[in-house]
Design an enzyme around this catalytic site. Structure first.
Site, PDB file in Angstrom:
ATOM      1  N   SER A 146       8.407 -52.541 -27.734  1.00  0.00           N
ATOM      2  CA  SER A 146       8.286 -51.563 -26.655  1.00  0.00           C
ATOM      3  C   SER A 146       8.857 -52.153 -25.383  1.00  0.00           C
ATOM      4  CB  SER A 146       6.820 -51.190 -26.427  1.00  0.00           C
ATOM      5  OG  SER A 146       6.131 -52.221 -25.735  1.00  0.00           O
ATOM      6  N   ASP A 147       9.208 -51.322 -24.428  1.00  0.00           N
ATOM      7  CA  ASP A 147       9.487 -51.824 -23.093  1.00  0.00           C
ATOM      8  C   ASP A 147       8.148 -52.107 -22.414  1.00  0.00           C
ATOM      9  OD1 ASP A 147      10.827 -52.607 -20.771  1.00  0.00           O
ATOM     10  OD2 ASP A 147      12.216 -50.916 -20.843  1.00  0.00           O
ATOM     11  N   TYR A 148       8.215 -52.666 -21.232  1.00  0.00           N
ATOM     12  CA  TYR A 148       7.045 -53.130 -20.493  1.00  0.00           C
ATOM     13  C   TYR A 148       6.012 -52.009 -20.342  1.00  0.00           C
ATOM     14  CZ  TYR A 148       4.851 -55.938 -16.711  1.00  0.00           C
ATOM     15  OH  TYR A 148       4.006 -56.679 -15.929  1.00  0.00           O
ATOM     16  N   THR A 149       4.891 -52.133 -21.051  1.00  0.00           N
ATOM     17  CA  THR A 149       3.796 -51.139 -21.088  1.00  0.00           C
ATOM     18  C   THR A 149       4.268 -49.762 -21.546  1.00  0.00           C
ATOM     19  OG1 THR A 149       3.953 -50.478 -18.730  1.00  0.00           O
ATOM     20  CG2 THR A 149       2.516 -52.355 -19.257  1.00  0.00           C
ATOM     21  N   GLY A 150       5.326 -49.707 -22.325  1.00  0.00           N
ATOM     22  CA  GLY A 150       5.846 -48.417 -22.772  1.00  0.00           C
ATOM     23  C   GLY A 150       4.843 -47.624 -23.590  1.00  0.00           C
TER      24      GLY A 150
END
Length: 763
Positions: free
Chosen positions: A303-307
């Protein structure tokens, strides 16, 4: 020492057309690199793990002991301090960390993993090595302007050589998003608006980062991002909604990912945006049906940052547990930063909502990737404090930074052959907020570089001229604010000089993530400065600093000479001086179109013709597809860039027909009528005149850079086959149809160049 010589393979890829390559045996060989071998010891190791430990292997967190710039590049971390993070390592709650603080940090964390955790599984260390580590190269959009694939592979290789020395195994690059709205701040991180160029650069950068052997201590794992269509965010607003047809997705936004995977990238990052109503992080069609089932991708998705957490704000997930379930079952193998997987996966498995087999599948991919990186063989292979220092900012690295810097500079305009400048006998006034000082040199997304170590414009100019005393420096204004008395001082400096270098544009924090702009213009205080300096009547060379295409206006647009210098990194000043004084000629071309007005966005050269095209920019006709004030064309289009030569195109040769299984050669005579040697990027474009799906007004199909001495000519030939005419048809599958095609060999996407037509014959 790292080998930075030009490889024959890289040169061939740079000269050819990727469509032909995609159908060749060479691509078939590269596809084997996307396979993820699973060593025999992996499954027995998984069998020993608890569910909580498995969830830990799928949880990646920001390093508590981070790189100096890391805290400013993302929202504030809610994680523990370093000692607390070491305890998480001991309990096997982490697969690794990102954007940490070098080899000593990595050594301490890996030691804890290998001596104090139950199963001694090595950590993976990741970082945003976007355009350099300690040595900073031009922003990716700037490098894309070089059209030099070999150079881009070498800068990625050098970045890997430096970064891997301090323990970094994995980089969150390349960003391969196609960007067609210059309001989007992350334009600076990619290759621009063209699909072909984006494909070629994606492959080059993956090869550069990963090298020939992922187990080598100078190799980093690449991560193609952001999957998918992040560059199509509505209104160019970062993190915003994306709603496009599947045909556009497959034709424009997916191809660079496919090429990156074919080149060996075995990780990809889910994008923040939703796609047609479903967030990419929870999009099973995107991450499983298309990526894994259709494409056969065997690597893992992070995932992207906290996606995953952000799906709650999207209104797609009810809470953290629901977000975890949705993301994991959709195909996100590893969660970044939210902590949701380690918090909720064990309960979801126990409740039977997530199958254990699916959990094991993701853990298997992550562990196999760690094995591919050689971490099970030697967890400390990239962690060496002495090596970290020895590989940092070496002479070859700085020389490459200077080379890549000057090859990225685009000469937009050079009225009256104002450039190049003589090195002696002229008083030069450097005016503008970027005239001097250790700031705004490296550009966005730099975790480990230091502007204080980069060469500013004034230093580069003074080092190049015969008498530095003839160079004056006046800021004139701030980046986004006026300076009391600044314009008056600048006018006085201009009046006392023979020539003005006006160093203006965007600040480092005006482009990049979360830096969308409604008005992509030179900030008002700098525009006022430009107007006042131009009014002195002194010759002005505009030296733009920018992370995106800008809409130039007023005195800036009317200046006799304009250089686009982007953010060039460690050797900025020297690279610009190399071009200004003619030690090297400009050879770069725009990877993104400069619009006439900000309101034209989104704009890209390969737009559709519409049913009412305006026939000519010279005459704006009523009830045609144009703006009320301007034609729908670029001020400076994709592919534009001048040299210090005088280049002419003539004598196009193109057969009248192309057989269904045949090949034709299309060629033009390219002549340098000037008095200086020049490097010209010769570009081949086509247009499908009539098809079952409307086609763009032009599409780049190949390019080639030629070096021409004064008065020299070269016949430049491109090969065209049916495969290069493919498009995504009504069934959302590649197709091609017999019919009439335009072909141009030209210096840019909107230049007339030389033109012909040919017929693709039926089979």
């Amino acid at each position: 020492m790292l080998d930075t010589r030009i490889s024959r393979r890289a040169a061939l890829l740079g000269a050819g057309a990727i469509a032909a390559w995609a159908a060749s045996p060479a691509r078939a060989m590269l596809q084997s690199a996307t396979r993820l071998p699973v060593p025999a010891f992996i499954d027995p190791l998984i069998a020993q793990m608890t569910v909580a430990e498995k969830a830990g292997q799928l949880s990646l967190m920001a390093a508590a002991w981070g790189g100096s710039a890391a805290p400013s590049l993302n929202p504030a971390s809610r994680g523990p301090n370093f000692e607390g993070q070491l305890e998480e390592v001991r309990k096997m709650q982490l697969t690794g960390v990102f954007n940490g603080n070098g080899a000593e940090m990595a050594r301490r964390m890996q030691t804890a993993a290998m001596t104090q955790s139950r199963l001694k599984i090595p950590l993976i260390f990741a970082a945003d090595i976007i355009h350099g580590h300690r040595t900073i190269f031009p922003i990716p959009l700037g490098e894309a302007a070089s059209f030099d694939l070999d150079m881009m592979e070498r800068t990625a290789r050098m970045a890997s050589y430096e970064a891997a020395a301090c323990g970094i195994d994995w980089t969150f690059a390349p960003m391969v998003d196609i960007a067609r709205d210059q309001r989007w701040g992350r334009t600076m991180e990619g290759a621009g608006e063209d699909v072909l160029l984006g494909e070629l650069i994606a492959a080059a950068r993956v090869r550069g980062f990963q090298g020939k052997d992922l187990k080598a201590n100078d190799a980093m794992l690449a991560c193609a991002k952001h999957f998918a269509a992040y560059g199509a965010a509505e209104a160019g607003l970062d993190y915003n909604t994306v709603d496009i047809s599947e045909r556009t997705l497959r034709e424009v936004y997916l191809p660079p990912f496919r090429v990156a995977f074919d080149a060996g990238a075995i990780t990809t990052m889910a994008s923040f945006n939703e796609l047609s109503g479903v967030p990419a992080t929870g999009n099973e069609w995107l991450l499983r049906t298309l990526l894994r089932d259709e494409w056969g991708f065997e690597g893992f998705v992070v995932s992207d940052y906290t996606g995953d957490e952000e799906m709650i704000a999207h209104g797609f997930a009810a809470d953290a547990r629901d977000a975890t379930k949705l993301a994991f079952l959709a195909g996100v193998d590893m969660s970044m930063q939210s902590g949701f997987y380690r918090q909720h996966l064990p309960d979801l498995v126990e409740a039977g909502e997530v199958p254990m087999a699916r959990l094991d599948e993701s853990v298997r991919k992550v562990l196999a990737t760690k094995a591919l990186l050689g971490l099970f063989d030697d967890p400390f292979r990239r962690i060496d404090v002495k090596r970290e220092k020895a590989r940092s900012r070496t002479r070859p690295a700085l020389a490459l930074a200077r080379e890549s810097g000057r090859k990225s500079i685009v000469l937009l305009k050079n009225d009256g052959a104002l450039l190049p400048l003589p090195k002696s006998g002229r008083k030069i006034a450097i005016i503008g907020p970027f005239a001097a000082g250790p700031h705004d040199l490296n550009g966005g997304w730099v975790v480990y570089g230091d502007n204080k170590l980069a060469v500013d414009l004034a230093t580069g100019i003074k080092a190049a001229v015969a008498d530095p005393a003839l160079v004056s420096i006046t800021p004139g204004s701030g980046i986004e604010e006026a300076i009391p008395g600044g314009i008056e001082a600048a006018v006085a400096a201009a009046q006392g000089a023979d020539i003005v270098l006006l160093s203006i544009g965007e600040g480092e924090r005006m482009s990049g993530e979360a830096q969308s702009r409604t008005e992509i213009v030179v900030p008002a205080p700098q525009q006022a400065l430009a107007e006042a300096v131009a009014a002195t009547g002194k010759p002005v060379v505009v030296v733009l600093r920018n992370g995106r295409a800008l809409a130039l206006e007023g005195a800036v647009a009317k200046a006799p000479a304009i250089l686009v210098t982007w953010f060039l990194g460690s050797e900025s000043g020297h690279a610009i001086a190399d071009i200004l004084f003619g030690d090297f000629g400009p050879s770069a071309r725009l990877p993104c179109s400069f619009p006439r007005r900000p309101g034209q966005q989104p704009y890209h050269y390969d737009h559709k013709p519409t049913g009412r095209p305006n026939p000519s920019d010279d005459k704006l006709e009523p009830y045609k597809a144009r703006w009320r004030e301007i034609p729908n064309s670029a001020l400076y289009p994709f592919g534009h860039g001048l040299t210090y030569g005088d280049i002419a195109y003539s004598e196009l040769s193109a057969p009248a027909t192309l057989g269904w299984n045949g090949e034709i050669g299309v060629s033009a005579l390219v002549t340098n009528k000037g008095s200086r040697t020049a490097e010209e990027v010769v570009q081949l474009y086509i247009r499908d005149r009539t098809a079952s799906v409307t086609r763009p007004v032009r599409e780049l199909k190949a390019y080639r850079t030629v070096r021409l001495a004064p008065g020299a000519s070269e016949r430049v030939t491109f090969k065209l086959t049916r495969e290069q005419l493919l498009f995504i048809g009504r069934e959302n599958k590649p197709t091609v149809e017999p019919g009439t095609f335009d072909v141009w060999i030209a210096p840019s996407a909107e230049a007339p160049g030389v033109h012909a037509r040919f017929e693709l014959q039926a089979s």
